[in-house]
Scaffold this active site. Structure first.
Site, PDB file in Angstrom:
ATOM      1  N   CYS A  51       0.833  -1.208   0.000  1.00 45.20           N
ATOM      2  CA  CYS A  51       0.000   0.000   0.000  1.00 45.20           C
ATOM      3  C   CYS A  51       0.870   1.261   0.000  1.00 45.20           C
ATOM      4  CB  CYS A  51      -0.913  -0.003   1.215  1.00 45.20           C
ATOM      5  SG  CYS A  51      -2.035   1.421   1.250  1.00 45.20           S
ATOM      6  N   CYS A  55       0.776   4.726   6.890  1.00 36.59           N
ATOM      7  CA  CYS A  55       0.171   4.555   8.221  1.00 36.59           C
ATOM      8  C   CYS A  55       1.161   3.820   9.143  1.00 36.59           C
ATOM      9  CB  CYS A  55      -1.133   3.777   8.103  1.00 36.59           C
ATOM     10  SG  CYS A  55      -2.220   4.442   6.819  1.00 36.59           S
ATOM     11  N   CYS A  58       0.609   0.133  10.264  1.00 37.70           N
ATOM     12  CA  CYS A  58       0.085  -0.886   9.351  1.00 37.70           C
ATOM     13  C   CYS A  58       1.151  -1.805   8.740  1.00 37.70           C
ATOM     14  CB  CYS A  58      -0.697  -0.222   8.225  1.00 37.70           C
ATOM     15  SG  CYS A  58      -1.540  -1.443   7.198  1.00 37.70           S
ATOM     16  N   CYS A  95     -16.622  -8.912   5.465  1.00 37.78           N
ATOM     17  CA  CYS A  95     -15.933  -7.641   5.214  1.00 37.78           C
ATOM     18  C   CYS A  95     -14.706  -7.875   4.351  1.00 37.78           C
ATOM     19  CB  CYS A  95     -15.500  -7.011   6.534  1.00 37.78           C
ATOM     20  SG  CYS A  95     -16.827  -6.919   7.724  1.00 37.78           S
ATOM     21  N   CYS A 127     -19.492  -5.673   3.584  1.00 39.02           N
ATOM     22  CA  CYS A 127     -18.784  -4.437   3.906  1.00 39.02           C
ATOM     23  C   CYS A 127     -17.481  -4.442   3.125  1.00 39.02           C
ATOM     24  CB  CYS A 127     -18.517  -4.396   5.413  1.00 39.02           C
ATOM     25  SG  CYS A 127     -17.631  -2.914   5.944  1.00 39.02           S
ATOM     26  N   CYS A 187     -19.131   2.457   8.451  1.00 42.87           N
ATOM     27  CA  CYS A 187     -18.432   1.761   9.524  1.00 42.87           C
ATOM     28  C   CYS A 187     -17.176   2.585   9.782  1.00 42.87           C
ATOM     29  CB  CYS A 187     -18.085   0.347   9.072  1.00 42.87           C
ATOM     30  SG  CYS A 187     -16.964  -0.514  10.195  1.00 42.87           S
ATOM     31  N   ARG A 259     -17.852  -2.744  17.587  1.00 46.19           N
ATOM     32  CA  ARG A 259     -17.162  -4.001  17.285  1.00 46.19           C
ATOM     33  C   ARG A 259     -15.784  -4.079  17.931  1.00 46.19           C
ATOM     34  NH1 ARG A 259     -20.667  -5.708  13.232  1.00 46.19           N
ATOM     35  NH2 ARG A 259     -21.531  -4.000  12.005  1.00 46.19           N
TER      36      ARG A 259
HETATM   37  N1  SAM Z   1      -6.584   0.605   3.145  1.00 41.77           N
HETATM   38  C1  SAM Z   1      -7.857   0.820   3.702  1.00 41.77           C
HETATM   39  C2  SAM Z   1      -7.875   1.930   4.730  1.00 41.77           C
HETATM   40  O1  SAM Z   1      -6.865   2.157   5.374  1.00 41.77           O
HETATM   41  O2  SAM Z   1      -8.930   2.519   4.877  1.00 41.77           O
HETATM   42  C3  SAM Z   1      -8.464  -0.435   4.301  1.00 41.77           C
HETATM   43  C4  SAM Z   1      -7.616  -1.451   5.019  1.00 41.77           C
HETATM   44  S1  SAM Z   1      -6.901  -0.919   6.561  1.00 41.77           S
HETATM   45  C5  SAM Z   1      -5.847  -2.254   6.952  1.00 41.77           C
HETATM   46  C6  SAM Z   1      -8.249  -1.030   7.711  1.00 41.77           C
HETATM   47  C7  SAM Z   1      -8.009  -0.585   9.114  1.00 41.77           C
HETATM   48  O3  SAM Z   1      -7.221  -1.532   9.817  1.00 41.77           O
HETATM   49  C8  SAM Z   1      -7.263   0.715   9.335  1.00 41.77           C
HETATM   50  O4  SAM Z   1      -8.095   1.822   9.186  1.00 41.77           O
HETATM   51  C9  SAM Z   1      -6.791   0.574  10.772  1.00 41.77           C
HETATM   52  O5  SAM Z   1      -7.720   1.182  11.640  1.00 41.77           O
HETATM   53  C10 SAM Z   1      -6.760  -0.940  11.005  1.00 41.77           C
HETATM   54  N2  SAM Z   1      -5.394  -1.439  11.282  1.00 41.77           N
HETATM   55  C11 SAM Z   1      -4.386  -1.588  10.413  1.00 41.77           C
HETATM   56  N3  SAM Z   1      -3.276  -2.064  11.005  1.00 41.77           N
HETATM   57  C12 SAM Z   1      -3.586  -2.235  12.307  1.00 41.77           C
HETATM   58  C13 SAM Z   1      -2.846  -2.692  13.445  1.00 41.77           C
HETATM   59  N4  SAM Z   1      -1.567  -3.055  13.357  1.00 41.77           N
HETATM   60  N5  SAM Z   1      -3.469  -2.749  14.645  1.00 41.77           N
HETATM   61  C14 SAM Z   1      -4.779  -2.367  14.741  1.00 41.77           C
HETATM   62  N6  SAM Z   1      -5.519  -1.923  13.701  1.00 41.77           N
HETATM   63  C15 SAM Z   1      -4.938  -1.849  12.499  1.00 41.77           C
HETATM   64 FE1  SF4 Z   2      -2.778   1.210   3.396  1.00 42.28          FE
HETATM   65 FE2  SF4 Z   2      -2.625   0.007   5.761  1.00 42.28          FE
HETATM   66 FE3  SF4 Z   2      -2.951   2.635   5.648  1.00 42.28          FE
HETATM   67 FE4  SF4 Z   2      -4.986   0.991   4.872  1.00 42.28          FE
HETATM   68  S1  SF4 Z   2      -4.130   1.197   6.920  1.00 42.28           S
HETATM   69  S2  SF4 Z   2      -4.251   2.843   3.830  1.00 42.28           S
HETATM   70  S3  SF4 Z   2      -3.779  -0.705   3.990  1.00 42.28           S
HETATM   71  S4  SF4 Z   2      -1.150   1.488   4.911  1.00 42.28           S
END
Ligand code: SAM
Ligand code: SF4
Ligand code: DTB
Length: 326
Positions: A51, A55, A58, A95, A127, A187, A259
């Site tokens: 990606c 973040c 992530c 989802c 979702c 959501c 949730r």
């Molecule tokens: N890329 C899209 C986005 O960011 O909206 C969807 C996938 S993203 C992985 C979905 C959510 O997963 C993020 O908004 C974040 O809140 C959660 N997330 C990702 N990594 C995480 C982690 N290590 N621990 C807890 N929540 C996490």
């Molecule tokens: Fe990309 Fe992870 Fe951020 Fe979602 S949370 S936008 S998958 S880097």
């Protein structure tokens, strides 16, 4: 009583003695929901890793060298096989998550629309979480029958810049507006344990409760610290802070599904029980979330069994929507 809405009211609510807060939240929960039911949801990563966003939490960001291997968008058939298995295991909501900064137009987006139609055809809530959307994409997802779109605000506006540099809070709010305009339920939730302060949690709760319409679903994630990400060494979340946030969310968003999402393996069964009492009424089931581990079906069946909770029956509030589609 009308739910408090100003920032200072939310701050006062959040600062109350924990058991008073849980007691009030339990009452709100019971007056809006059947407190013996927990909705079981299943997650599937339909496009993993690589990606473009940065973040800090992530595992799927290409900015961090984590162990996650990038995979292309799954084929529709494989996704529908997973949805059938989820349904057979008692899930009522499926989802689909994609590690995209934004959903592009073209054959991949068309495939996601097919997945949504297929999941709805199985009688499941569908979702998606695909990153930023245009209004036209939101409209097309609505036409395909999408039940809800997940787009988290993660934390307060002021803390956001410390965890993400490649997009702004306003980008997030713009997608959220487009989703609401298309008539898709929202959501939207956040992550606890990233190093944010109590005031940041108050800010997140205030923003969530002020969205119009309020989110239908609020996922509360406990940070899963991932090696090689900037948040790898964060101190573990205090489970009472987790419960406090759940209770405040339940009071501020009385009708929403709250949730328990990522990070349940780091919460004891007792902490999860307190979270259910405080108004959480949904979990993700199965051994994997998107890329991280989750308690398996046996552990969750044992937990719900010992608390006298049961899985919510299929598509309880969703039958008119399904009938309209038939
Ligand atoms: N890329 C899209 C986005 O960011 O909206 C969807 C996938 S993203 C992985 C979905 C959510 O997963 C993020 O908004 C974040 O809140 C959660 N997330 C990702 N990594 C995480 C982690 N290590 N621990 C807890 N929540 C996490
Ligand atoms: Fe990309 Fe992870 Fe951020 Fe979602 S949370 S936008 S998958 S880097
Ligand atoms: C959300 O807030 N939590 C769910 C769902 N939205 C997509 C998933 C979070 C899992 C993130 C960690 C992983 O990669 O498994």
């Amino acid at each position: 009583m009308t739910a408090p809405k100003t920032l200072s009211e939310v701050r006062e609510l959040y600062a109350r003695p924990l058991l008073d807060l849980v007691f009030e939240a339990a009452g709100v929960h019971r007056s809006h929901h059947d407190a013996s039911e927990v909705q079981l949801c299943t997650l599937l990563s339909i496009k993993t890793g690589g990606c473009a966003e940065d973040c800090a939490y992530c595992p799927q960001s290409s900015h961090h060298k984590t162990a996650v291997k990038a995979e292309p968008l799954l084929e529709t058939g494989a996704v529908l096989d997973a949805a059938r298995a989820a349904k057979a295991a008692g899930s009522t909501r499926f989802c689909m998550g994609a590690a995209w900064r934004e959903a592009g137009d073209g054959p991949e987006f068309e495939r996601v629309l097919d997945m949504v139609r297929g999941v709805r055809g199985l009688g499941l809530e569908a979702c998606c979480t695909l990153g930023m959307l245009t209004e036209d994409q939101a409209r097309r997802l609505a036409e395909a029958g999408l039940t809800a779109y997940n787009h988290n605000l993660d934390s307060s506006e002021s803390f956001y810049g410390e965890i993400i540099g490649t997009r702004t809070y306003k980008d997030r709010l713009d997608t959220i507006k487009g989703v609401a305009k298309a008539g898709i339920s929202l959501c939207c939730g956040g992550i606890l344990g990233m190093g944010e302060s109590a005031e940041d949690r108050v800010g997140l709760l205030h923003t969530l409760a002020s969205l119009d319409p309020q989110p239908e679903s609020v996922p509360i994630n406990a940070l899963v610290p991932i090696d090689e990400t900037p948040l790898a060494g964060r101190a573990p979340l205090d489970p009472f802070d987790f419960v406090r946030t759940i209770a405040a969310a339940r009071i501020l968003l009385p009708k929403a599904m709250v949730r328990l999402s990522a990070g349940r393996l780091s919460l004891s069964p007792e902490a999860q029980a307190l979270a259910f009492l405080a108004g959480a009424n949904s979990i993700f089931t199965g051994e994997k979330l998107l890329t991280t581990s989750n308690p398996g079906a046996d552990l969750d069946a044992a937990l719900l069994g010992s608390l006298g909770l049961k899985g919510r029956p299929p598509c309880k509030d969703d039958e008119p929507a399904l009938a309209a589609q038939a």
